[in-house]
Design a protein around this motif. Structure first.
Motif, PDB file in Angstrom:
ATOM      1  N   THR A 188       0.834  -1.207   0.000  1.00 29.31           N
ATOM      2  CA  THR A 188       0.000   0.000   0.000  1.00 29.31           C
ATOM      3  C   THR A 188       0.860   1.245   0.000  1.00 29.31           C
ATOM      4  O   THR A 188       0.585   2.209  -0.726  1.00 29.31           O
ATOM      5  N   SER A 195       2.421   1.528  -3.407  1.00 29.23           N
ATOM      6  CA  SER A 195       1.386   1.978  -4.348  1.00 29.23           C
ATOM      7  C   SER A 195       1.104   3.462  -4.164  1.00 29.23           C
ATOM      8  O   SER A 195       0.973   4.205  -5.144  1.00 29.23           O
ATOM      9  N   ALA A 196       1.028   3.893  -2.895  1.00 34.06           N
ATOM     10  CA  ALA A 196       0.781   5.318  -2.638  1.00 34.06           C
ATOM     11  C   ALA A 196       1.943   6.162  -3.144  1.00 34.06           C
ATOM     12  O   ALA A 196       1.739   7.249  -3.716  1.00 34.06           O
ATOM     13  N   ALA A 253       3.941   5.364  -5.635  1.00 36.11           N
ATOM     14  CA  ALA A 253       3.843   5.350  -7.098  1.00 36.11           C
ATOM     15  C   ALA A 253       2.763   6.315  -7.566  1.00 36.11           C
ATOM     16  O   ALA A 253       2.955   7.060  -8.544  1.00 36.11           O
ATOM     17  N   GLN A 254       1.617   6.316  -6.865  1.00 39.91           N
ATOM     18  CA  GLN A 254       0.554   7.250  -7.219  1.00 39.91           C
ATOM     19  C   GLN A 254       0.993   8.686  -7.010  1.00 39.91           C
ATOM     20  O   GLN A 254       0.670   9.573  -7.804  1.00 39.91           O
ATOM     21  N   THR A 269       4.103   9.811  -7.183  1.00 42.87           N
ATOM     22  CA  THR A 269       5.026  10.120  -8.276  1.00 42.87           C
ATOM     23  C   THR A 269       4.262  10.372  -9.561  1.00 42.87           C
ATOM     24  O   THR A 269       4.538  11.341 -10.281  1.00 42.87           O
ATOM     25  N   ASP A 270       3.274   9.519  -9.847  1.00 47.70           N
ATOM     26  CA  ASP A 270       2.449   9.690 -11.040  1.00 47.70           C
ATOM     27  C   ASP A 270       1.689  11.008 -10.992  1.00 47.70           C
ATOM     28  O   ASP A 270       1.618  11.742 -11.983  1.00 47.70           O
ATOM     29  N   SER A 271       1.140  11.309  -9.814  1.00 48.27           N
ATOM     30  CA  SER A 271       0.394  12.574  -9.657  1.00 48.27           C
ATOM     31  C   SER A 271       1.319  13.770  -9.841  1.00 48.27           C
ATOM     32  O   SER A 271       0.946  14.765 -10.477  1.00 48.27           O
ATOM     33  N   ARG A 284       1.969  14.112 -13.519  1.00 41.71           N
ATOM     34  CA  ARG A 284       0.791  14.689 -14.184  1.00 41.71           C
ATOM     35  C   ARG A 284       0.681  16.179 -13.877  1.00 41.71           C
ATOM     36  O   ARG A 284       0.336  16.976 -14.745  1.00 41.71           O
TER      37      ARG A 284
END
Length: 176
Positions: free
Chosen positions: A61, A64-65, A67-68, A70-72, A75
């Motif tokens: 988790t 994943s958070a 990674a999210q 980093t992705d955010s 973006r």
């Protein structure tokens, strides 16, 4: 003395005699220790597996958070770049619009200026033509009046013979 020795033997046999004590208060500590030992042995594997799987889920988790996140962030940076590009495009469009407005205003100004120049030229020409016509009319009228005066003076001062001679001379001049 015998009773003393009997007493000692009885006491010593009681000391070395191992038997199950049914007194619940005295045996609770042993029962609790045995229960804890059994629970530790039996539940150890279950708790270890459960805590390991829970730890893995928490780590997954968190990863994943991250990674999210980093992705955010990526973006967000991309959106900022696009916003900057859109802002540049809007500024260019505004500059082009201002240039187009200026050009259209200059074009309208020049067309209006040409139209007014043509209209003023036509008006001035019409005024000159009218002035020339009026001037020609005035000259004609003045010439007529002057000629009429001269004719009246000649009629009054010259006789018929002299008038005929002047008329004949003028007719002869026209014929030449």
């Amino acid at each position: 003395m015998k009773s003393y020795i009997d007493c000692i033997i009885a006491n010593s046999s009681e000391k070395f005699n191992i038997s199950l004590n049914p007194d619940i208060f005295e045996t609770n500590i042993i029962n609790i220790i045995l229960l804890l030992g059994i629970l530790f042995v039996v539940i150890k594997n279950f708790l270890t597996e459960n805590l390991t799987s829970r730890k893995e889920k928490i780590v997954e988790t968190i990863e994943s958070a991250e990674a999210q996140l980093t992705d955010s962030n990526n973006r967000y940076l991309e959106a900022q770049k696009q916003w900057a590009q859109v802002d540049i495009i809007i500024k260019e469009i505004n500059q082009q619009m201002e240039t187009t407005k200026r050009n259209l205003l200059k074009l309208k100004w020049n067309q209006t200026k040409e139209d007014l120049s043509k209209k003023f030229s036509i008006a001035i020409e019409i005024l000159h033509n009218r002035e020339n016509k009026i001037f020609a009319d005035v000259i004609r009228e003045v010439s007529k009046k002057a000629l009429n005066r001269v004719i009246n003076k000649l009629v009054n001062q010259l006789g018929k013979v002299e008038q005929s001679a002047i008329i004949n001379r003028k007719i002869a001049q026209l014929g030449d």
